[in-house]
Design a protein around this motif. Structure first.
Motif, PDB file in Angstrom:
ATOM      1  N   ALA A   1     -12.189 -10.167  -5.585  1.00  0.00           N
ATOM      2  CA  ALA A   1     -11.552  -8.988  -5.005  1.00  0.00           C
ATOM      3  C   ALA A   1     -10.351  -8.668  -5.886  1.00  0.00           C
ATOM      4  CB  ALA A   1     -11.106  -9.254  -3.574  1.00  0.00           C
ATOM      5  N   PRO A   2     -10.268  -7.443  -6.384  1.00  0.00           N
ATOM      6  CA  PRO A   2      -9.145  -7.081  -7.262  1.00  0.00           C
ATOM      7  C   PRO A   2      -7.827  -7.032  -6.496  1.00  0.00           C
ATOM      8  CG  PRO A   2     -10.480  -5.161  -6.766  1.00  0.00           C
ATOM      9  CD  PRO A   2     -11.190  -6.336  -6.171  1.00  0.00           C
ATOM     10  N   ILE A   3      -6.760  -7.216  -7.237  1.00  0.00           N
ATOM     11  CA  ILE A   3      -5.407  -7.153  -6.699  1.00  0.00           C
ATOM     12  C   ILE A   3      -4.698  -5.972  -7.347  1.00  0.00           C
ATOM     13  CG2 ILE A   3      -3.194  -8.357  -6.533  1.00  0.00           C
ATOM     14  CD1 ILE A   3      -4.776 -10.993  -6.537  1.00  0.00           C
ATOM     15  N   THR A   4      -4.027  -5.180  -6.527  1.00  0.00           N
ATOM     16  CA  THR A   4      -3.313  -4.001  -6.997  1.00  0.00           C
ATOM     17  C   THR A   4      -1.900  -4.008  -6.430  1.00  0.00           C
ATOM     18  OG1 THR A   4      -3.523  -1.612  -7.260  1.00  0.00           O
ATOM     19  CG2 THR A   4      -4.101  -2.503  -5.101  1.00  0.00           C
ATOM     20  N   SER A   5      -1.062  -3.108  -6.891  1.00  0.00           N
ATOM     21  CA  SER A   5       0.301  -2.991  -6.370  1.00  0.00           C
ATOM     22  C   SER A   5       0.263  -2.554  -4.914  1.00  0.00           C
ATOM     23  CB  SER A   5       1.096  -1.958  -7.178  1.00  0.00           C
ATOM     24  OG  SER A   5       1.168  -2.333  -8.519  1.00  0.00           O
ATOM     25  N   TRP A   6       1.134  -3.148  -4.101  1.00  0.00           N
ATOM     26  CA  TRP A   6       1.219  -2.801  -2.685  1.00  0.00           C
ATOM     27  C   TRP A   6       1.816  -1.413  -2.510  1.00  0.00           C
ATOM     28  CZ3 TRP A   6      -0.653  -4.247   1.803  1.00  0.00           C
ATOM     29  CH2 TRP A   6      -0.050  -3.763   2.970  1.00  0.00           C
ATOM     30  N   LYS A   7       1.204  -0.653  -1.613  1.00  0.00           N
ATOM     31  CA  LYS A   7       1.738   0.649  -1.205  1.00  0.00           C
ATOM     32  C   LYS A   7       1.828   0.623   0.312  1.00  0.00           C
ATOM     33  CE  LYS A   7       0.009   2.968  -5.270  1.00  0.00           C
ATOM     34  NZ  LYS A   7      -0.125   1.735  -5.972  1.00  0.00           N
ATOM     35  N   GLU A   8       2.883   1.183   0.861  1.00  0.00           N
ATOM     36  CA  GLU A   8       3.136   1.069   2.300  1.00  0.00           C
ATOM     37  C   GLU A   8       1.969   1.594   3.142  1.00  0.00           C
ATOM     38  OE1 GLU A   8       4.825  -0.860   5.015  1.00  0.00           O
ATOM     39  OE2 GLU A   8       5.700  -0.883   3.027  1.00  0.00           O
ATOM     40  N   HIS A   9       1.272   2.637   2.684  1.00  0.00           N
ATOM     41  CA  HIS A   9       0.150   3.163   3.476  1.00  0.00           C
ATOM     42  C   HIS A   9      -1.025   2.182   3.564  1.00  0.00           C
ATOM     43  CE1 HIS A   9      -1.139   4.595  -0.553  1.00  0.00           C
ATOM     44  NE2 HIS A   9      -2.352   4.450  -0.065  1.00  0.00           N
ATOM     45  N   PHE A  10      -1.026   1.125   2.731  1.00  0.00           N
ATOM     46  CA  PHE A  10      -2.066   0.104   2.818  1.00  0.00           C
ATOM     47  C   PHE A  10      -1.994  -0.659   4.142  1.00  0.00           C
ATOM     48  CE2 PHE A  10      -2.535  -0.712  -2.060  1.00  0.00           C
ATOM     49  CZ  PHE A  10      -3.115   0.524  -2.213  1.00  0.00           C
ATOM     50  N   SER A  11      -0.817  -0.700   4.770  1.00  0.00           N
ATOM     51  CA  SER A  11      -0.665  -1.475   6.005  1.00  0.00           C
ATOM     52  C   SER A  11      -1.563  -0.939   7.122  1.00  0.00           C
ATOM     53  CB  SER A  11       0.796  -1.500   6.453  1.00  0.00           C
ATOM     54  OG  SER A  11       1.247  -0.191   6.710  1.00  0.00           O
ATOM     55  N   LYS A  12      -2.028   0.293   6.998  1.00  0.00           N
ATOM     56  CA  LYS A  12      -2.928   0.882   7.993  1.00  0.00           C
ATOM     57  C   LYS A  12      -4.403   0.690   7.622  1.00  0.00           C
ATOM     58  CE  LYS A  12       0.302   4.317   9.588  1.00  0.00           C
ATOM     59  NZ  LYS A  12       1.412   4.743   8.844  1.00  0.00           N
ATOM     60  N   LYS A  13      -4.671   0.081   6.492  1.00  0.00           N
ATOM     61  CA  LYS A  13      -6.044  -0.119   6.017  1.00  0.00           C
ATOM     62  C   LYS A  13      -6.448  -1.581   6.227  1.00  0.00           C
ATOM     63  CE  LYS A  13      -5.924   3.868   3.608  1.00  0.00           C
ATOM     64  NZ  LYS A  13      -5.743   5.043   4.322  1.00  0.00           N
ATOM     65  N   LEU A  14      -7.513  -1.786   6.998  1.00  0.00           N
ATOM     66  CA  LEU A  14      -7.953  -3.149   7.312  1.00  0.00           C
ATOM     67  C   LEU A  14      -8.359  -3.957   6.082  1.00  0.00           C
ATOM     68  CD1 LEU A  14     -10.180  -2.475  10.449  1.00  0.00           C
ATOM     69  CD2 LEU A  14      -7.912  -3.507  10.390  1.00  0.00           C
ATOM     70  N   TRP A  15      -8.792  -3.274   5.036  1.00  0.00           N
ATOM     71  CA  TRP A  15      -9.337  -3.986   3.873  1.00  0.00           C
ATOM     72  C   TRP A  15      -8.276  -4.396   2.854  1.00  0.00           C
ATOM     73  CZ3 TRP A  15     -10.307   1.137   4.965  1.00  0.00           C
ATOM     74  CH2 TRP A  15      -9.805   2.075   4.067  1.00  0.00           C
ATOM     75  N   HIS A  16      -7.045  -3.985   3.030  1.00  0.00           N
ATOM     76  CA  HIS A  16      -5.974  -4.412   2.124  1.00  0.00           C
ATOM     77  C   HIS A  16      -5.191  -5.563   2.748  1.00  0.00           C
ATOM     78  CE1 HIS A  16      -6.298  -0.296   0.254  1.00  0.00           C
ATOM     79  NE2 HIS A  16      -6.358  -1.110  -0.773  1.00  0.00           N
ATOM     80  N   VAL A  17      -5.013  -6.622   1.988  1.00  0.00           N
ATOM     81  CA  VAL A  17      -4.256  -7.783   2.443  1.00  0.00           C
ATOM     82  C   VAL A  17      -3.016  -7.910   1.563  1.00  0.00           C
ATOM     83  CG1 VAL A  17      -4.267 -10.288   2.772  1.00  0.00           C
ATOM     84  CG2 VAL A  17      -6.348  -8.948   3.211  1.00  0.00           C
ATOM     85  N   ARG A  18      -1.853  -7.822   2.198  1.00  0.00           N
ATOM     86  CA  ARG A  18      -0.584  -7.922   1.461  1.00  0.00           C
ATOM     87  C   ARG A  18      -0.361  -9.360   1.008  1.00  0.00           C
ATOM     88  NH1 ARG A  18       5.266  -5.553   2.486  1.00  0.00           N
ATOM     89  NH2 ARG A  18       6.456  -7.236   1.535  1.00  0.00           N
ATOM     90  N   ILE A  19       0.033  -9.491  -0.259  1.00  0.00           N
ATOM     91  CA  ILE A  19       0.370 -10.791  -0.839  1.00  0.00           C
ATOM     92  C   ILE A  19       1.749 -10.667  -1.491  1.00  0.00           C
ATOM     93  CG2 ILE A  19      -0.298 -12.583  -2.499  1.00  0.00           C
ATOM     94  CD1 ILE A  19      -2.364 -12.245  -0.257  1.00  0.00           C
ATOM     95  N   ASP A  20       2.677 -11.485  -1.037  1.00  0.00           N
ATOM     96  CA  ASP A  20       4.009 -11.487  -1.635  1.00  0.00           C
ATOM     97  C   ASP A  20       4.028 -12.406  -2.848  1.00  0.00           C
ATOM     98  OD1 ASP A  20       5.198  -9.704   0.227  1.00  0.00           O
ATOM     99  OD2 ASP A  20       5.389 -11.333   1.674  1.00  0.00           O
ATOM    100  N   PRO A  21       4.847 -12.066  -3.849  1.00  0.00           N
ATOM    101  CA  PRO A  21       4.902 -12.920  -5.038  1.00  0.00           C
ATOM    102  C   PRO A  21       5.462 -14.299  -4.692  1.00  0.00           C
ATOM    103  CG  PRO A  21       6.573 -11.194  -5.141  1.00  0.00           C
ATOM    104  CD  PRO A  21       5.747 -10.929  -3.930  1.00  0.00           C
ATOM    105  N   ALA A  22       4.920 -15.307  -5.356  1.00  0.00           N
ATOM    106  CA  ALA A  22       5.355 -16.692  -5.158  1.00  0.00           C
ATOM    107  C   ALA A  22       5.033 -17.473  -6.424  1.00  0.00           C
ATOM    108  CB  ALA A  22       4.641 -17.308  -3.960  1.00  0.00           C
ATOM    109  N   PRO A  23       5.777 -18.533  -6.688  1.00  0.00           N
ATOM    110  CA  PRO A  23       5.460 -19.348  -7.868  1.00  0.00           C
ATOM    111  C   PRO A  23       4.020 -19.862  -7.864  1.00  0.00           C
ATOM    112  CG  PRO A  23       7.597 -19.971  -6.982  1.00  0.00           C
ATOM    113  CD  PRO A  23       6.977 -19.008  -5.993  1.00  0.00           C
TER     114      PRO A  23
END
Length: 121
Positions: A50-72
Motif C-alpha cells: 500500500a503506497p504512502i503519501t503526504s497526510w492531508k486533513e480531508h483524509f480523516s474522513k476517508k476510511l481507506w487512509h490510515v494516518r502514520i506519524d513520523p517516528a525513528p
C-alpha cells in the motif's frame, strides 16, 4: 532499476518502491510503501503493498487512509497516510531501500482500513 539483491521485504516494513509506470489515477513516482502481504506467501518474488503519501486533513474522513506519524522506527519524516485503496502487487525489483516498519497497532489499523475497502464484515 535493480532492487536489493538479498533483502526480502517483510510484512509491516516500509520501503521506497518505484510505482512507475502508472496509468490514469494510479499512484505514481518512487515513494514509500508498506508491505501488506503475508511473509508466508513466498512463491513468487511479489509483495502486496500500500503506497504512502503526504497526510492531508480531508483524509480523516476517508476510511481507506490510515494516518502514520513520523517516528525513528518507521523512517518517515512527515505525517503520512497509507492509502489502502491503491494496493498493488510489486516485484521485488521495484523495492529500492528499506526505511523502517510500522508498529503492530499501525498495521492493525491498516488491516482494518483494508477490510473496510473490501467490505469484509
Amino acid at each position: 532499476m535493480p532492487g536489493p539483491p538479498d533483502l526480502a521485504p517483510r510484512r509491516g516494513e516500509i520501503w521506497i518502491v518505484s510505482f512507475d509506470p502508472s496509468v490514469g489515477a494510479e499512484i505514481r513516482k518512487t515513494r514509500p510503501a508498506v508491505v501488506i502481504s503475508s511473509d508466508a506467501m513466498g512463491v513468487l518474488p511479489i509483495k502486496l503493498v500500500a503506497p504512502i503519501t503526504s497526510w492531508k486533513e480531508h483524509f480523516s474522513k476517508k476510511l481507506w487512509h490510515v494516518r502514520i506519524d513520523p517516528a525513528p522506527s518507521n523512517g518517515l519524516t512527515q505525517v503520512s497516510a497509507v492509502d489502502t485503496l491503491q494496493l498493488r502487487g510489486m516485484d521485488k525489483a521495484r523495492f529500492l531501500q528499506r526505511m523502517g516498519e510500522l508498529s503492530e497497532e499501525e498495521m492493525d489499523a491498516v488491516v482494518l482500513a483494508l477490510a473496510a475497502v473490501v467490505e469484509f464484515p
